[in-house]
Design an enzyme around this catalytic site. Structure first.
Site, mmCIF file in Angstrom:
data_model
loop_
_atom_site.group_PDB
_atom_site.id
_atom_site.type_symbol
_atom_site.label_atom_id
_atom_site.label_comp_id
_atom_site.label_asym_id
_atom_site.label_seq_id
_atom_site.Cartn_x
_atom_site.Cartn_y
_atom_site.Cartn_z
ATOM 1 N N GLY A 211 -3.417 -28.038 -14.121
ATOM 2 C CA GLY A 211 -4.284 -27.292 -13.201
ATOM 3 C C GLY A 211 -5.035 -26.200 -13.919
ATOM 4 N N ASN A 212 -5.656 -25.317 -13.179
ATOM 5 C CA ASN A 212 -6.355 -24.173 -13.784
ATOM 6 C C ASN A 212 -6.208 -22.955 -12.873
ATOM 7 O OD1 ASN A 212 -8.751 -24.022 -11.931
ATOM 8 N ND2 ASN A 212 -8.962 -26.133 -12.658
#
Ligand code: CTP
Length: 408
Positions: A211-212
């Site tokens: 993810g980020n």
């Protein structure tokens, strides 16, 4: 006309239980240098009495069109105001304001004021979501009034949902923005706008993902400000933990491929597409069906494959020739150089370039950026609330949109 150097705010108080929270808003308004004339409706005084408003504003409270008639209060108060702020704005007050009714001092003031008007609604979810209220809010927004979306949470009874009065700090921030900028234009009325927000998650196995750090705040600020300027908004939201802006058509997605599908299904209807989401460039080639376990032989490598570039795809194969496409770029260094190259590569009309780092942009309230145009323009946006950056994006989008009403 206001001759005091302090901004003159008319604080219209509607008959809702949230009036008690408006006492705190009033205190913060006066403490931050505003001169405030409180105009409660008759029923609002059943929740919070006149002495409280008078003491907190340091001024007599204006309650009726029949008081001090020689001063023509129903005209004078509106004309002097730099801003009319209505909180809580009940369903009834929104309806009266939309319909142009004037049966008390506050509704008269709303008709005579030529300054910006901000409504901070508070009501039960059913009332907020009722088609009548939705239509009244749309009417007010199309005339340039700012109707802040109510907060989501616990309401007066045991129920929860959208309808809570926004926090005093949020209302104060909105009032300040409008005072600084003047009335928001209704330049997106009748426009259909597609916005992506948040950050995609690319599953490794049922419990893990790549993810980020994107919080979705910038995309949600874009949605809220577009709604305030009259647009119809579809918001494709990837893993965002924020309350959805009321009035937006919300589509939740998780991965880049889901986001692409949701976007492509909606581009043909959109006058403008703003890709604010942080879309993962890569995903695991395979998603394990069961949780990956330790084997004692060290970690197995995760093979990555490239995701489709959604912005590139919609920019180069425009669903409509007059569509405006906006991309975002997060860069850590050589920001302008990388931004210009990315704008060319992606083929969009505008690229909002942020510098990111440990304390910059991701998850913060503020944002600083430069907005590059395919026409060679560059607009520097100083550090400020994400709503301010969003409004600048809409200014530039509105300039580039063709005549309204051409979407299929
Ligand atoms: N974007 C997209 N699809 C992807 C990756 C990014 O639509 N697979 C969009 C983002 O929504 C954003 C813009 O492209 O509007 C820029 O994203 P960014 O990650 O900064 O660009 P990259 O193409 O990843 O370029 P680089 O790897 O060189 O930074």
């Amino acid at each position: 006309m206001n001759t005091d150097s302090r901004p003159e705010i008319v604080l219209g108080v509607g008959a809702g239980i949230a009036a008690y929270k408006v006492c705190e808003l009033l205190r913060r308004l006066t403490e931050s240098g505003h001169s405030v004339q409180v105009v409660p409706t008759a029923d609002a005084l059943r929740f919070v009495g006149e002495p409280t408003w008078a003491a907190l504003s340091g001024r007599p409270v204006a309650t009726g069109v029949w008081d001090s008639v020689h001063e023509v209060p129903h005209v004078r108060i509106g004309r002097r105001a730099d801003l009319v702020l209505v909180a809580p704005a009940t369903a009834d007050l929104l309806a009266k304001a939309a319909g142009g009714l004037a049966d008390d001092l506050l509704t008269n003031t709303l008709l005579t004021a030529r300054c910006p008007v901000v409504f901070a609604p508070a009501m039960h979810t059913e009332m907020w979501e009722h088609p009548a209220t939705r239509a009244n809010v749309a009417t007010l927004r199309s005339r340039g009034a700012v109707v802040i979306d109510p907060a989501v949470g616990r309401l007066t009874g045991a129920d929860t949902g959208p309808g809570r009065l926004p926090e005093p700090g949020d209302i104060l921030a909105a009032a300040r923005r409008v005072l600084a900028r003047g009335s928001l234009p209704a330049d997106l009325a009748g426009r259909r706008i597609l916005i992506t927000a948040g950050g995609t998650r690319e599953p490794i196995d049922p419990v893990r993902f790549i993810g980020n750090r994107s919080s979705g705040r910038q995309g949600y600020a874009l949605a809220a400000t577009a709604l305030a300027r009259g647009a119809q908004v579809s918001l494709v939201s990837a893993n965002v933990a924020l309350p959805a802006p009321a009035g937006a058509d919300l589509v939740r997605v998780e991965s880049a491929r889901e986001l692409r599908e949701a976007v492509l299904a909606r581009t043909a209807q959109a006058d403008a597409v703003v890709m604010a989401a942080a879309v993962a460039d890569f995903r695991p080639a395979e998603t394990a069906t069961g949780k990956i376990k330790k084997t004692g032989e060290g970690p197995a490598p995760v093979e990555l494959v490239e995701n489709p570039d959604v912005l590139l795809e919609i920019s180069t194969r425009r669903a409509r020739p007059d569509q405006v496409v906006v991309g975002f770029a997060a860069e850590t260094d050589d920001v302008l150089e990388h931004g210009r190259a990315k704008l060319r590569r992606k083929g969009c009309d505008l690229l909002v370039v942020n510098q990111v780092g440990p304390d910059r942009a991701f998850g913060t309230e503020d944002n600083q950026a430069v907005i590059l145009g395919a026409d060679g323009s560059a607009a520097d946006i100083p550090n400020g609330p994400k709503e301010d950056l969003a409004d600048r994006v809409w200014d530039l989008v509105a300039q580039r949109l063709g005549p309204a009403g051409t979407a299929p």
